[in-house]
Design a protein around this motif. Structure first.
Motif, PDB file in Angstrom:
ATOM      1  N   ASP A  13      23.390  59.987  39.745  1.00 57.68           N
ATOM      2  CA  ASP A  13      24.564  59.195  38.817  1.00 57.68           C
ATOM      3  C   ASP A  13      24.853  57.975  39.701  1.00 57.68           C
ATOM      4  O   ASP A  13      24.838  57.594  40.904  1.00 57.68           O
ATOM      5  N   HIS A  14      24.932  56.845  38.705  1.00 59.00           N
ATOM      6  CA  HIS A  14      25.396  55.571  39.401  1.00 59.00           C
ATOM      7  C   HIS A  14      26.836  54.920  38.981  1.00 59.00           C
ATOM      8  O   HIS A  14      26.951  54.549  37.732  1.00 59.00           O
ATOM      9  N   PRO A  15      27.955  55.141  39.610  1.00 58.62           N
ATOM     10  CA  PRO A  15      29.084  54.695  39.364  1.00 58.62           C
ATOM     11  C   PRO A  15      29.128  53.269  39.809  1.00 58.62           C
ATOM     12  O   PRO A  15      29.404  52.799  40.764  1.00 58.62           O
ATOM     13  N   CYS A  43      27.009  50.105  43.335  1.00 54.95           N
ATOM     14  CA  CYS A  43      27.373  51.623  43.086  1.00 54.95           C
ATOM     15  C   CYS A  43      28.169  52.102  44.043  1.00 54.95           C
ATOM     16  O   CYS A  43      28.375  51.782  45.242  1.00 54.95           O
ATOM     17  N   ILE A  60      28.612  54.917  44.976  1.00 55.06           N
ATOM     18  CA  ILE A  60      28.144  55.964  46.154  1.00 55.06           C
ATOM     19  C   ILE A  60      27.728  55.083  47.354  1.00 55.06           C
ATOM     20  O   ILE A  60      26.670  54.678  47.171  1.00 55.06           O
ATOM     21  N   HIS A  94      24.206  55.047  48.383  1.00 64.11           N
ATOM     22  CA  HIS A  94      23.322  54.312  47.464  1.00 64.11           C
ATOM     23  C   HIS A  94      23.525  52.737  47.841  1.00 64.11           C
ATOM     24  O   HIS A  94      22.581  52.161  47.759  1.00 64.11           O
ATOM     25  N   MET A 122      21.995  49.594  46.418  1.00 64.02           N
ATOM     26  CA  MET A 122      22.349  49.384  45.132  1.00 64.02           C
ATOM     27  C   MET A 122      23.769  48.428  45.221  1.00 64.02           C
ATOM     28  O   MET A 122      24.871  48.728  44.927  1.00 64.02           O
TER      29      MET A 122
HETATM   30 CU    CU Z   1      24.192  55.089  42.885  1.00 68.79          CU
END
Ligand code: CU
Ligand code: C2O
Length: 686
Positions: A598-600, A652, A654, A657, A662
């Motif tokens: 997942d990429h918030p 992102c 995270i 990431h 990202m």
């Molecule tokens: Cu991510």
């Protein structure tokens, strides 16, 4: 699943067509008819298998494309043509010759099966299969695809021509009689030399790739083109060139008297979780999470941040609050990180309300996880009363306990079931925050509830929810409200349910009682919840610009090491181009997640309005977010008005990431920054 199947098809194509190419290219020396036939049949079997695998890859691409064209546009432009066209040629040219050889083994049919017409298509298909795997795994392509597609296809054609030339020579040589074989020692020597050459070249290339992937020790985060005299390292006194604005000018109100003052002191502190485990935390004011910063909409707020950490800089970001750019707390972009012993004063006047949060944005992946975060709650002018208003941060802690292999998940500091009291009939509001790295899912058992706000933005016409779990991406907030029933209610994190059985929050009149948590399979969908309400723009609006982004994971070198990196349109920070806008623009963003995680995606300084999710427009309440959790395989379309000039991170949430690529930026035309990021600058945003 589809992506995995596609990758597997790509890899198997390389394997089978590679073996077929090697077989087809071996000089036929089969003397007997039986041996000749056996070889022809083997090759035919390989080609049959290869054809099935080509069909397999076509199928996976078509299925992915049915989800969204964004997922396959690169494959349509490069991977498929470079695989399918030569495979077709192999079917048309190679297969008949092999069939003839298998049926009537003779010198003539054998020679025909070794002709360039028969061999080269198989070799080129192997190359095409390799291109297909490489562009799915190592160098991911994104629009504009014309350039790379032309380049790759020309390279393949060139290789094909070379193969043709080479094979013609070998074919003529084969026809002119049997080759005299070299002696065994000579052949062994040649083989060793070849392996050594490949090894040396490979290591050399890898070293080169590793070295060139090193991030610069100091780099400007000003969008290319916008120049402020920032090349000498950022000082706050640097003024922007004529016609440009420096982020240093985009401050909150500096002279007025603040309505509310807070001080946050960052310092190491050993804290104890509910279970007794200890964490060497980094805390604001000795508290983890940090103190609640509570304010009213429209008030002028002043926060003084003091850094008492040993050997680490700090900067604080107000996540979800659209503050002026200079107050955004992003080291190397909007300020220099605060060095140990230093202070920084932030001032802003929020003209919004809701559940937000603050966290360190210096080495976010480390500092936020160690505890440098807290609640920032803005009350609207007329707050809706609640008898219990609880902020709950889902976090995971790296404990000092050597028995904990992984970090320990907890609601706040409660890493085991916490009990609280609420009288039946009382109004309970839970402000859930996911301050962790992963998406977390929660169930609330014992009552129905309403989701009254998403990322601090009120939901219009929220209706009672039950039998659904709430999925919060990293950085997300959900406000959940219910009237306390006369039996206990339990909030549980259900994602890792086995471990979560004895964690969570149990609310009852006397703090006692038991509830068996539900594990609903249905996930609450904010895009179909509540009732519609007018929005300043929508799917039908005319957009000044639209940007489509595909998220992937890639393997390769990043900052000198071989890693899995997280890419946006095939690029990792700092190579991802800024999205440049003009003040007033209406911007549409499409996010497609083709990776395994997942990429918030969190855009600073703006709220985005969700237009659609997986192609389906929003049917319920307008959904305003600051962090859009694009789950694996999902496509989201969001829009925002560019009304807050500056240079804003879009990344992102995270941390791991963001560290591995990202991070992108939204830049307003003519806004520039004197600050720099990189090892040597003390500013590290990730
Ligand atoms: Cu991510
Ligand atoms: Cu909550 Cu850029 O961060």
């Amino acid at each position: 699943m589809l992506l995995n199947a596609d990758m597997q098809a790509a890899a198997l194509n390389v394997l089978v067509w590679g073996v077929a190419a090697v077989c087809a290219g071996r000089r036929p020396v089969e003397r007997t008819a039986r041996r000749g036939r056996a070889r022809a049949v083997t090759l035919l079997t390989l080609l049959g298998l290869g054809t099935l695998l080509v069909l397999g890859r076509i199928t996976t691409v078509v299925l992915m494309g049915r989800e969204s064209l964004l997922f396959v546009i690169d494959r349509l432009a490069v991977a498929l043509p470079s695989l399918v066209l030569p495979a077709l040629a192999a079917l048309v040219c190679t297969v008949p010759r092999l069939l003839a050889w298998a049926r009537r083994p003779s010198l003539e049919t054998r020679t025909a099966a070794f002709s360039p017409t028969a061999v080269v298509p198989v070799q080129v298909t192997a190359v095409g299969a390799f291109v297909g795997l490489w562009t799915a795994l190592v160098t991911i392509l994104a629009p504009p695809l014309l350039g790379p597609a032309l380049l790759i296809h020309s390279a393949v054609v060139l290789l094909a021509a070379l193969a043709w030339f080479w094979q013609t020579r070998r074919w003529l040589a084969a026809r002119s009689g049997p080759r005299t074989r070299r002696s065994v020692p000579v052949r062994a020597l040649r083989a060793v030399a070849a392996v050594a050459a490949v090894a040396v070249a490979g290591t050399g290339l890898a070293n080169l790739a590793a070295a060139s992937s090193r991030l610069p020790a100091s780099m400007s985060m000003a969008p290319p083109g916008a120049t402020a005299g920032g090349h000498h390292g950022g000082g706050e006194s640097v003024t922007a060139a004529v016609g440009t604005t420096s982020v240093t000018e985009l401050t909150g109100p500096r002279d007025e008297r603040p309505d509310r003052r807070f001080t946050l002191v960052a310092k190491e502190k050993t804290i104890r979780l509910a279970s007794g485990r200890t964490v060497r935390a980094w805390a604001f004011n000795g508290q983890v999470p940090g103190p609640d910063l509570r304010m009213r909409q429209g008030e002028l707020v002043e926060v003084t941040v003091r850094n008492e950490l040993r050997g680490a800089n700090v900067a604080v970001h107000w996540h979800g609050v659209d503050v002026p750019n200079a107050e955004d707390g992003v080291p190397g972009v909007t300020q220099n990180a605060v060095r140990p012993g230093g202070t920084h004063v932030y001032r802003f006047r929020p003209d919004e309300s809701g559940t937000h949060w603050y966290h360190s944005h210096q080495q976010t992946s480390v500092q936020q996880m160690r505890g440098l975060f807290g609640a920032l709650i803005i009350d609207p002018p007329k707050p809706r009363p609640a008898d219990h208003d609880w902020f709950l941060a889902m976090h995971s802690w790296d404990t000092e306990d050597t028995e904990d292999a992984d970090s320990v998940p907890a609601l706040g500091l409660a890493d085991r079931l916490e009990r609280r009291r609420a009288a039946p009939g009382s109004r309970v509001r839970l402000r859930l925050l996911n301050s962790d790295r992963l998406t977390h899912e929660f169930s609330l058992t014992g009552t129905s509830f309403r989701v009254t706000a998403l990322d601090g933005n009120a939901v219009h016409g929220p209706t009672p929810v039950s039998g659904q779990k709430l999925a919060l991406g990293a950085g997300a907030r959900y406000d959940v409200e219910f009237v306390m029933p006369d039996r206990p209610v339990r909030l549980t994190e259900v994602q890792d349910f086995v471990g979560a059985r004895d964690r969570g929050l149990l609310i009852s009149a006397d703090g006692r009682g038991e509830v068996t948590p539900d594990i609903p399979s249905r996930v609450f969908d904010p895009t179909t919840y509540g009732t519609p309400a007018p929005t300043p723009f929508g799917p039908e609006s005319r957009f000044s610009r639209t940007q489509s982004t595909v998220f992937d994971n890639e393997i390769g070198f990043y900052d000198g090491r071989f890693r899995i990196t997280w890419t946006v349109n095939g690029k990792a920070f700092p190579d991802i181009p800024h999205l440049t806008v003009r003040e007033g623009d209406l911007v549409r963003l499409r996010f497609a997640n083709r990776s395994h995680f997942d990429h918030p995606m969190h855009l600073h300084g703006h709220h985005v309005l969700v237009l659609s999710r997986n192609g389906r427009p929003v049917t319920g309440s307008p959904v305003w977010l600051d962090t859009v959790n694009v789950r694996v395989g999902e496509v989201w379309e969001v829009a925002f008005r560019a009304d807050n000039p500056g240079i804003w991170m879009d990344h992102c949430h995270i941390g791991d990431h963001a560290v591995l690529g990202m991070m992108t930026h939204l830049s307003y035309e003519n806004v520039t920054t004197p600050y720099r990021v990189g090892r040597e600058t003390g500013n590290r945003t990730e």
